[in-house]
Design an enzyme around this catalytic site. Structure first.
Site, PDB file in Angstrom:
ATOM      1  N   GLU A  75      40.398  37.827  33.440  1.00  0.00           N
ATOM      2  CA  GLU A  75      38.978  38.554  33.158  1.00  0.00           C
ATOM      3  C   GLU A  75      39.210  39.961  32.679  1.00  0.00           C
ATOM      4  O   GLU A  75      38.358  40.086  31.970  1.00  0.00           O
ATOM      5  CB  GLU A  75      38.113  38.579  34.444  1.00  0.00           C
ATOM      6  CG  GLU A  75      37.808  37.183  35.005  1.00  0.00           C
ATOM      7  CD  GLU A  75      37.611  37.026  36.717  1.00  0.00           C
ATOM      8  OE1 GLU A  75      37.708  38.234  37.342  1.00  0.00           O
ATOM      9  OE2 GLU A  75      37.550  35.724  37.078  1.00  0.00           O
ATOM     10  N   GLY A  79      40.673  34.299  44.998  1.00  0.00           N
ATOM     11  CA  GLY A  79      39.254  34.930  44.521  1.00  0.00           C
ATOM     12  C   GLY A  79      38.151  34.636  45.609  1.00  0.00           C
ATOM     13  O   GLY A  79      37.937  34.997  46.649  1.00  0.00           O
ATOM     14  N   GLY A  80      37.194  33.657  45.096  1.00  0.00           N
ATOM     15  CA  GLY A  80      36.047  33.255  45.990  1.00  0.00           C
ATOM     16  C   GLY A  80      36.364  33.057  47.354  1.00  0.00           C
ATOM     17  O   GLY A  80      35.548  33.788  48.338  1.00  0.00           O
ATOM     18  N   ASN A 104      41.577  38.616  45.902  1.00  0.00           N
ATOM     19  CA  ASN A 104      41.005  39.373  44.844  1.00  0.00           C
ATOM     20  C   ASN A 104      39.678  39.504  44.972  1.00  0.00           C
ATOM     21  O   ASN A 104      39.009  38.183  44.748  1.00  0.00           O
ATOM     22  CB  ASN A 104      41.643  38.578  43.668  1.00  0.00           C
ATOM     23  CG  ASN A 104      41.155  39.357  42.260  1.00  0.00           C
ATOM     24  OD1 ASN A 104      40.169  40.360  42.325  1.00  0.00           O
ATOM     25  ND2 ASN A 104      41.190  38.743  41.138  1.00  0.00           N
ATOM     26  N   TRP A 105      39.041  40.542  45.652  1.00  0.00           N
ATOM     27  CA  TRP A 105      37.639  40.300  45.697  1.00  0.00           C
ATOM     28  C   TRP A 105      36.900  40.679  44.488  1.00  0.00           C
ATOM     29  O   TRP A 105      35.604  40.354  44.549  1.00  0.00           O
ATOM     30  CB  TRP A 105      37.230  41.635  46.418  1.00  0.00           C
ATOM     31  CG  TRP A 105      37.944  41.852  48.099  1.00  0.00           C
ATOM     32  CD1 TRP A 105      38.407  40.842  48.456  1.00  0.00           C
ATOM     33  CD2 TRP A 105      37.469  42.693  48.946  1.00  0.00           C
ATOM     34  NE1 TRP A 105      38.947  40.831  49.827  1.00  0.00           N
ATOM     35  CE2 TRP A 105      38.324  42.292  50.117  1.00  0.00           C
ATOM     36  CE3 TRP A 105      37.040  43.769  49.120  1.00  0.00           C
ATOM     37  CZ2 TRP A 105      38.090  43.058  51.440  1.00  0.00           C
ATOM     38  CZ3 TRP A 105      36.838  44.656  50.182  1.00  0.00           C
ATOM     39  CH2 TRP A 105      37.436  44.332  51.372  1.00  0.00           C
ATOM     40  N   LYS A 106      37.512  40.818  43.340  1.00  0.00           N
ATOM     41  CA  LYS A 106      36.900  41.062  42.071  1.00  0.00           C
ATOM     42  C   LYS A 106      35.585  41.898  42.314  1.00  0.00           C
ATOM     43  O   LYS A 106      35.814  42.923  43.050  1.00  0.00           O
ATOM     44  CB  LYS A 106      36.308  39.634  41.377  1.00  0.00           C
ATOM     45  CG  LYS A 106      37.400  38.785  41.411  1.00  0.00           C
ATOM     46  CD  LYS A 106      37.050  37.523  40.416  1.00  0.00           C
ATOM     47  CE  LYS A 106      38.130  36.604  40.574  1.00  0.00           C
ATOM     48  NZ  LYS A 106      38.084  35.307  39.894  1.00  0.00           N
ATOM     49  N   GLU A 145      47.808  31.870  37.068  1.00  0.00           N
ATOM     50  CA  GLU A 145      46.479  31.326  37.206  1.00  0.00           C
ATOM     51  C   GLU A 145      45.839  30.833  35.872  1.00  0.00           C
ATOM     52  O   GLU A 145      45.369  31.331  34.812  1.00  0.00           O
ATOM     53  CB  GLU A 145      45.341  32.675  37.433  1.00  0.00           C
ATOM     54  CG  GLU A 145      45.934  33.531  38.704  1.00  0.00           C
ATOM     55  CD  GLU A 145      44.878  34.376  39.147  1.00  0.00           C
ATOM     56  OE1 GLU A 145      44.424  34.203  40.252  1.00  0.00           O
ATOM     57  OE2 GLU A 145      44.024  35.180  38.621  1.00  0.00           O
ATOM     58  N   SER A 186      40.714  28.584  41.887  1.00  0.00           N
ATOM     59  CA  SER A 186      40.002  27.739  43.206  1.00  0.00           C
ATOM     60  C   SER A 186      40.912  27.240  44.321  1.00  0.00           C
ATOM     61  O   SER A 186      40.874  25.846  44.963  1.00  0.00           O
ATOM     62  CB  SER A 186      39.672  26.364  42.436  1.00  0.00           C
ATOM     63  OG  SER A 186      38.587  26.769  41.482  1.00  0.00           O
ATOM     64  N   HIS A 214      44.690  40.358  34.672  1.00  0.00           N
ATOM     65  CA  HIS A 214      43.878  39.251  35.193  1.00  0.00           C
ATOM     66  C   HIS A 214      43.290  38.692  33.915  1.00  0.00           C
ATOM     67  O   HIS A 214      42.667  39.411  33.088  1.00  0.00           O
ATOM     68  CB  HIS A 214      43.108  39.551  36.458  1.00  0.00           C
ATOM     69  CG  HIS A 214      42.241  38.501  36.942  1.00  0.00           C
ATOM     70  ND1 HIS A 214      41.009  37.904  36.355  1.00  0.00           N
ATOM     71  CD2 HIS A 214      42.389  37.755  38.207  1.00  0.00           C
ATOM     72  CE1 HIS A 214      40.518  36.857  37.068  1.00  0.00           C
ATOM     73  NE2 HIS A 214      41.570  36.956  38.223  1.00  0.00           N
ATOM     74  N   GLY A 241      37.495  30.128  39.430  1.00  0.00           N
ATOM     75  CA  GLY A 241      36.062  29.923  39.866  1.00  0.00           C
ATOM     76  C   GLY A 241      35.382  28.783  39.347  1.00  0.00           C
ATOM     77  O   GLY A 241      34.214  28.724  39.494  1.00  0.00           O
TER      78      GLY A 241
END
Ligand code: PGA
Length: 266
Positions: A113, A250-251, A22-24, A183, A229, A111, A189
């Site tokens: 966010e 993600g990251g 997930n590049w966001k 999640e 994470s 998600h 994150g």
């Protein structure tokens, strides 16, 4: 069900293993294309056929990343959201049909966010799930609790309610096409991963809950990914859990080598 038959069935469960990046809201167009090419090259050289890799890019990257993943047979494309409406006067929004026309095959929905910054409700997400399935794409449906809910001990009730309100109107055939991503918000994150036991406990609870509604055989077919994470060093232990079928990353998905290392962790 006799014991032996149960054991055989257990050995025959062939849930899809999925690692989705997930590049966001990261990477401009040229950076995104470079990252996608790098991922596809490493995956083609190094990854077994039994893991499905998905790149969840910003909308503007989709049509060009589609050309990069085309023909790899192992890397697939996903949007990070869609509108709950089919088309019309919704300035700035993107419809499922538009996403489909790029070649994307998955859509991340709900998600945390999106839930937090755009107030997406379980009822709205139910509509997005329906649109995604009706267009033949696969929803990656995200669920998860805040730290406050975890500390109150009500996390299972909270997350199962997210499933009930957004997914439990689906038929047996439909629910089997959904990928679930658990999640925990407190792990996203933050560098604070859920322990592999915490992940397994929740995934098992979710699978039992799905089995209660749809039966064990259906529940056994549904891939449940962990997100929050996940990194190359903790992925092997997470993915070794019997009910963890992969990850939403993600990251660590922003670096091709790290991301593919995670996909190789099974
Ligand atoms: P993270 O994000 O891996 O950076 O924690 C996961 C996600 O939000 O999908």
């Amino acid at each position: 069900m006799n014991y032996l038959w149960g054991e055989t069935r257990k050995n025959q469960i062939m849930r899809k293993k999925i690692v989705a990046g997930n590049w966001k809201m990261n990477k401009n167009l040229s950076e995104g294309l470079a990252l996608a090419s790098e991922v596809v090259n490493i995956v083609n050289d190094e990854l077994n056929d039994d893991v499905t890799v998905v790149l969840c890019t910003p909308f503007i990257h989709l049509s060009q990343v589609a050309k990069i993943v085309e023909g790899s047979g192992k890397v697939f494309l996903s949007a990070q959201n869609i509108s709950e409406h089919e088309s019309g006067a919704y300035t700035g929004d993107i419809s499922i049909e538009m996403v489909k026309s790029t070649g994307a095959e998955y859509v991340v929905l709900g998600h945390s966010e999106r839930r937090e910054y755009h107030n997406e409700s379980n009822a709205q997400l139910a509509k997005k799930v329906d649109l995604t399935l009706a267009n033949g794409l696969t929803p990656i449906f995200c669920c998860g609790e805040s730290l406050e809910i975890r500390e109150s001990g009500k996390e299972v009730a909270y997350v199962t309610n997210q499933l009930t309100e957004s997914l439990f109107h689906l038929t047996e055939d439909e629910i089997q096409k959904v990928v679930i991503a658990y999640e925990p918000i407190w792990a996203i994150g933050t560098g604070r991963t859920a322990s592999s036991q915490q992940a397994q406990d929740m995934h098992k609870s979710l699978r039992d809950f799905l089995a209660g509604q749809y039966g064990q055989e259906v529940a056994d077919e549904i891939s449940i990914l962990y997100g929050g994470s996940a990194k190359p060093d903790n992925a092997p232990e997470l993915f070794a859990q019997p009910d963890v079928d992969g990850g939403l990353i993600g990251g660590a998905s922003l670096k091709a080598r790290d991301f593919v290392s995670i996909a190789k962790s099974f």
